[in-house]
Design an enzyme around this catalytic site. Structure first.
Site, PDB file in Angstrom:
ATOM      1  N   LYS A 267       0.984  -0.992  -0.059  1.00 18.13           N
ATOM      2  CA  LYS A 267      -0.111  -0.104   0.063  1.00 18.13           C
ATOM      3  C   LYS A 267       0.927   1.372  -0.075  1.00 18.13           C
ATOM      4  O   LYS A 267       1.862   1.404   0.861  1.00 18.13           O
ATOM      5  CB  LYS A 267      -1.077  -0.087   1.216  1.00 18.13           C
ATOM      6  CG  LYS A 267      -1.777   1.474   1.446  1.00 18.13           C
ATOM      7  CD  LYS A 267      -2.737   1.105   2.405  1.00 18.13           C
ATOM      8  CE  LYS A 267      -3.417   2.520   2.717  1.00 18.13           C
ATOM      9  NZ  LYS A 267      -4.244   2.551   4.023  1.00 18.13           N
ATOM     10  N   LYS A 279     -10.374  12.473   8.098  1.00 16.52           N
ATOM     11  CA  LYS A 279     -10.141  11.853   9.567  1.00 16.52           C
ATOM     12  C   LYS A 279     -10.253  13.086  10.374  1.00 16.52           C
ATOM     13  O   LYS A 279      -9.736  14.256   9.939  1.00 16.52           O
ATOM     14  CB  LYS A 279      -8.783  11.291   9.515  1.00 16.52           C
ATOM     15  CG  LYS A 279      -8.696  10.072   8.695  1.00 16.52           C
ATOM     16  CD  LYS A 279      -7.053   9.638   8.848  1.00 16.52           C
ATOM     17  CE  LYS A 279      -6.923   8.220   8.058  1.00 16.52           C
ATOM     18  NZ  LYS A 279      -7.745   6.981   8.680  1.00 16.52           N
ATOM     19  N   ARG A 353      -7.780  -0.552   0.467  1.00 20.28           N
ATOM     20  CA  ARG A 353      -8.221  -1.911  -0.013  1.00 20.28           C
ATOM     21  C   ARG A 353      -8.594  -1.517  -1.461  1.00 20.28           C
ATOM     22  O   ARG A 353      -8.411  -2.390  -2.419  1.00 20.28           O
ATOM     23  CB  ARG A 353      -9.490  -2.358   0.754  1.00 20.28           C
ATOM     24  CG  ARG A 353     -10.553  -1.383   0.851  1.00 20.28           C
ATOM     25  CD  ARG A 353     -11.562  -1.919   1.895  1.00 20.28           C
ATOM     26  NE  ARG A 353     -11.163  -1.354   3.105  1.00 20.28           N
ATOM     27  CZ  ARG A 353     -11.973  -1.616   4.274  1.00 20.28           C
ATOM     28  NH1 ARG A 353     -12.955  -2.058   4.274  1.00 20.28           N
ATOM     29  NH2 ARG A 353     -11.292  -1.153   5.414  1.00 20.28           N
TER      30      ARG A 353
HETATM   31  N1  BES Z   1      -4.639   4.229   6.640  1.00 18.10           N
HETATM   32  C1  BES Z   1      -5.562   3.875   7.697  1.00 18.10           C
HETATM   33  C2  BES Z   1      -5.694   2.834   8.574  1.00 18.10           C
HETATM   34  C3  BES Z   1      -4.665   3.145   9.788  1.00 18.10           C
HETATM   35  C4  BES Z   1      -5.381   3.568  10.841  1.00 18.10           C
HETATM   36  C5  BES Z   1      -3.153   2.943   9.722  1.00 18.10           C
HETATM   37  C6  BES Z   1      -4.534   3.857  12.033  1.00 18.10           C
HETATM   38  C7  BES Z   1      -2.499   3.240  10.912  1.00 18.10           C
HETATM   39  C8  BES Z   1      -3.139   3.689  12.121  1.00 18.10           C
HETATM   40  C9  BES Z   1      -6.952   3.247   6.607  1.00 18.10           C
HETATM   41  O1  BES Z   1      -6.866   3.755   5.387  1.00 18.10           O
HETATM   42  C10 BES Z   1      -8.169   3.624   7.335  1.00 18.10           C
HETATM   43  O2  BES Z   1      -8.429   4.993   7.324  1.00 18.10           O
HETATM   44  N2  BES Z   1      -9.048   2.705   7.586  1.00 18.10           N
HETATM   45  C11 BES Z   1     -10.309   2.895   8.021  1.00 18.10           C
HETATM   46  C12 BES Z   1     -11.347   2.105   7.427  1.00 18.10           C
HETATM   47  C13 BES Z   1     -12.790   2.201   7.818  1.00 18.10           C
HETATM   48  C14 BES Z   1     -13.251   3.535   7.131  1.00 18.10           C
HETATM   49  C15 BES Z   1     -13.612   1.098   7.233  1.00 18.10           C
HETATM   50  C16 BES Z   1     -10.031   2.754   9.917  1.00 18.10           C
HETATM   51  O3  BES Z   1      -9.554   1.761  10.004  1.00 18.10           O
HETATM   52  O4  BES Z   1     -10.672   3.481  10.293  1.00 18.10           O
HETATM   53 ZN    ZN Z   2      -5.033   4.509   4.752  1.00 19.68          ZN
HETATM   54 ZN    ZN Z   3      -7.979   5.651   5.070  1.00 20.99          ZN
END
Ligand code: BES
Ligand code: ZN
Ligand code: ZN
Length: 498
Positions: A267, A279, A353
């Site tokens: 990724k 975020k 994803r």
């Molecule tokens: N890059 C983030 C995941 C992440 C979170 C990495 C904290 C490192 C530390 C990913 O793209 C993301 O935002 N995932 C979401 C998915 C959700 C929207 C289904 C998450 O984990 O909140």
């Molecule tokens: Zn991410």
């Molecule tokens: Zn994300």
């Protein structure tokens, strides 16, 4: 400047001006045999007692000898109890010795410890150098003050000392492997720590291009080429950014016929703002880490060449920002991935994803024997396993077990999670083949994301590593400054060596 690592035999020891580190076991006699006569250095015994040095893990005693010692500083480092210690104890103890010498001596001499006969000496030496090399890392690129820039760091060499010439030769084989693994890990740390606006897709593509040599070919697909390929899920994610995405394809081919042909997919979100599902607050502060998977793929492929890995290893990295610009993809949008499947976007922050869907589809077309992806994919893995354990998911038991064996050797922690197919239906969409998030509460975030990815690998042996917890350290420890960690680099190299 990187440190020099070597092993010499005892007769070549000349550390009068330097630090000598010796390892000490808890509840065992302090073994200084051949180094010096403890009776002549009776003051040492007093200091050891007064300081309460017991050889516990983390114990480190610095002693300035009176007369009989062959060094100007002695560092005694604890390994803990013999029956509880493993090579991670040794990595940490070596890291301690290094930290206690980096601003004090030009050379750190390290006496090879007595270790269980079941562990080859190569591996003991390798663990010490890994510990030293990982502990030595600091990210100083943007410091301007001499002291914080580390200008008082004077250490240049770490020299292991073996009893016999034959031992030194074996140790040197382990040291060579460790030096490459450390370099690869620290390469990932540097890239993860780099500020997000200095590592846009085009810049990372340049770094990938620089890895090209006789054994490594690098092809960079620019935005129009990615469009022609039909990577519309990846392109969807990139739309909110004013910086073009790139797709990087690396191929390492060994001399002669490769044993296996393997794919590594990483990724490569150079910054994850969340997109329109932006975020909030602290959730965004570390999101420069979101290209750790991609950096790992680059580091591992570069190291494959240095280690003469017997397999062909291909790397696939979709690099883009995830931003909420005016042209950004939106909740409700539908994108068609490279393999023809349509995906409804329900949350623009579940972008990893999507870029992986296209990268995995592309990798599948190369007809490889197995595919491994690495991704900082879900915040949920941090809740499930914390920041020390990587989540592993796989459709192939043999692949997962081989990787677990490699992880035992490197001391990197992983835990396999089940890809239970009953959760899959929760990714149904009303308008497309699937949605990018689950509609129902009670769906496990990490497993769900794994199930989503599985749709793009079809029947290939495949393994997914969710490094969202482990790619980043909030707080410093012996082998790790705060920031990027380089998690899984060493385990991948160990896995590929077989
Ligand atoms: N890059 C983030 C995941 C992440 C979170 C990495 C904290 C490192 C530390 C990913 O793209 C993301 O935002 N995932 C979401 C998915 C959700 C929207 C289904 C998450 O984990 O909140
Ligand atoms: Zn991410
Ligand atoms: Zn994300």
């Amino acid at each position: 400047m990187p440190l020099n690592f070597t092993c010499v035999e005892r007769s070549q020891f000349k550390g009068e001006k330097d630090t000598l580190a010796l390892f000490a076991w808890e509840q065992e006699r302090l073994d200084t045999d051949g180094w010096f006569d403890t009776k002549k250095e009776s003051h040492l015994k007093t200091v050891v007692q007064r300081e309460g040095f017991k050889g516990k893990p983390g114990d480190c005693l610095i002693y300035y000898p009176e007369n009989s010692l062959p060094c100007s500083r002695l560092a005694l480092v604890g390994l803990g109890k013999k029956k509880e210690a493993d090579l991670n104890s040794l990595r940490s103890a070596a890291g301690k010795a290094l930290k206690a010498s980096v601003r004090q001596s030009e050379t750190l001499w390290v006496g090879l410890p007595q270790w269980s006969e079941r562990t080859p000496l190569e591996n003991v030496a390798q663990a010490i150098i890994e510990g030293a090399g990982l502990a030595e890392y600091e990210y100083l690129k943007y410091k301007t003050n001499g002291e914080t820039r580390g200008e008082e760091r004077i250490l240049k060499n770490v020299q292991l000392v073996a009893e016999k010439t034959s031992d030194a030769a074996r140790a040197n084989a382990g040291i060579a492997r460790a030096a490459i693994a450390v370099e690869a890990t620290n390469f990932v740390r540097d890239l993860v720590n780099e500020p997000p606006s200095f590592k846009r897709p085009i810049e990372l593509a340049k770094i990938a291009k620089n890895l090209a040599n006789r054994h490594i070919k690098v092809k960079v697909y620019t935005k129009p080429e990615v469009e022609r390929l039909g990577m519309n899920a990846f392109l969807g994610v990139s739309r909110g950014s004013s910086h073009d995405p790139v797709f990087v394809h690396l191929v390492y081919r060994p001399e002669g016929t490769p044993k296996k042909r393997l794919g590594l997919v990483g990724k490569g979100i150079t910054f994850d703002s969340g997109g329109l599902n932006i975020k909030t607050g602290n959730n965004m502060t570390t999101m420069k880490l979101d290209m750790a998977g991609g950096a790992t793929v680059m580091a591992v492929i570069a190291a494959c060449e240095k280690l003469n890995i017997p397999h062909e290893v291909q790397g696939f990295i979709p690099f883009t920002e995830n931003m909420p610009g005016g042209n950004a993809y939106k909740p409700g949008d539908v994108v068609r991935a490279l393999n023809g499947k349509t995906i409804e976007i329900l949350n623009t922050d579940a972008e990893g994803r999507l870029v992986l869907a296209d990268a995995l589809s592309f990798a599948v077309k190369q007809d490889l024997d197995a595919i491994i992806d690495l991704a900082t994919l879900t915040g949920a893995v941090l809740i499930a396993l914390g920041d020390l354990i990587t989540g592993l998911m796989s459709n192939n038991d043999k692949l997962a077990q081989e990787f677990e064996t490699a992880a035992k050797k490197t001391g990197e922690k992983i835990w396999r999670l089940p890809l239970d197919k009953d959760y899959k239906e929760r990714y149904k969409s009303k308008v497309a083949d699937m949605a990018n998030i689950a509609a129902r509460a009670g769906t496990p975030g990490t497993i769900g994301a794994g199930l989503f990815l599985q749709e793009f690998v079809s029947v290939k042996p495949w393994m997914h590593l969710d490094i969202a917890g482990t790619a980043w350290a909030d707080t410093e420890s012996v082998l790790q400054t705060a920031g990027g960690t380089g998690a899984m680099v060493r385990t991948l190299l160990e896995f590929l060596a077989n």
